[in-house]
Scaffold this motif. Structure first.
Motif, PDB file in Angstrom:
ATOM      1  N   ASP A 253       0.845  -1.187   0.000  1.00 21.64           N
ATOM      2  CA  ASP A 253       0.000   0.000   0.000  1.00 21.64           C
ATOM      3  C   ASP A 253       0.884   1.241   0.000  1.00 21.64           C
ATOM      4  O   ASP A 253       1.144   1.840   1.042  1.00 21.64           O
TER       5      ASP A 253
ATOM      6  N   HIS B 110       3.961   5.556   2.354  1.00 25.04           N
ATOM      7  CA  HIS B 110       3.225   4.374   2.798  1.00 25.04           C
ATOM      8  C   HIS B 110       1.932   4.809   3.484  1.00 25.04           C
ATOM      9  O   HIS B 110       0.859   4.301   3.192  1.00 25.04           O
ATOM     10  N   HIS B 111       2.038   5.765   4.371  1.00 27.03           N
ATOM     11  CA  HIS B 111       0.872   6.307   5.068  1.00 27.03           C
ATOM     12  C   HIS B 111       0.867   7.819   4.925  1.00 27.03           C
ATOM     13  O   HIS B 111       1.910   8.461   5.023  1.00 27.03           O
TER      14      HIS B 111
ATOM     15  N   ASP C  52       2.580   9.883   7.502  1.00 27.56           N
ATOM     16  CA  ASP C  52       4.035   9.969   7.447  1.00 27.56           C
ATOM     17  C   ASP C  52       4.494  11.309   6.883  1.00 27.56           C
ATOM     18  O   ASP C  52       5.488  11.865   7.327  1.00 27.56           O
TER      19      ASP C  52
END
Length: 93
Positions: A4, A48-49, A52
Motif C-alpha cells: 500500500d 506508505h501512510h 508519514d
C-alpha cells in the motif's frame, strides 16, 4: 503481496484540482490527461501512510511541493489548450 504505497504528488494534485473546482467542471478524460501531464513534470514522492508526510515534512517543504504542482498544472493546461481543437478549448478554459 500487495504493498500500500502511493505517490504523494497524486494526493496533493487531487486536492488542488478539487479546491480549484476542476474535478466538477471539466470532463473526466480531460482531467485524467491533465493529471498525467502534470504529474510527469514533478518527481515521484512515494509514501506508505499519509500521516508519514505530516510527521517527516515541515510546512515549508509542503508549500514548496504545492508550488511545484501549481506551476506544473499551469503548464499542463497551456499544453492541452494548444493541442485541442478550438471548440474543445472553449469548454476546458
Amino acid at each position: 503481496m500487495q504493498l500500500d504505497i502511493r505517490n504523494y504528488y497524486e494526493i496533493l494534485l487531487m486536492e488542488i484540482l478539487s479546491d480549484e473546482g476542476l474535478l466538477n467542471e471539466l470532463p473526466e478524460n480531460y482531467v485524467a490527461d491533465l493529471a498525467c501531464i502534470t504529474l510527469n513534470q514533478v518527481p515521484p514522492r512515494y509514501i506508505h501512510h499519509l500521516v508519514d508526510t505530516y510527521f517527516y515534512e515541515d510546512a515549508q517543504e509542503q508549500e514548496q511541493m504545492r508550488r511545484e504542482l501549481y506551476l506544473a498544472l499551469e503548464k499542463s493546461r497551456a499544453f492541452l489548450k494548444s493541442k485541442l481543437p478550438a471548440s474543445d478549448n472553449e469548454t476546458t478554459s
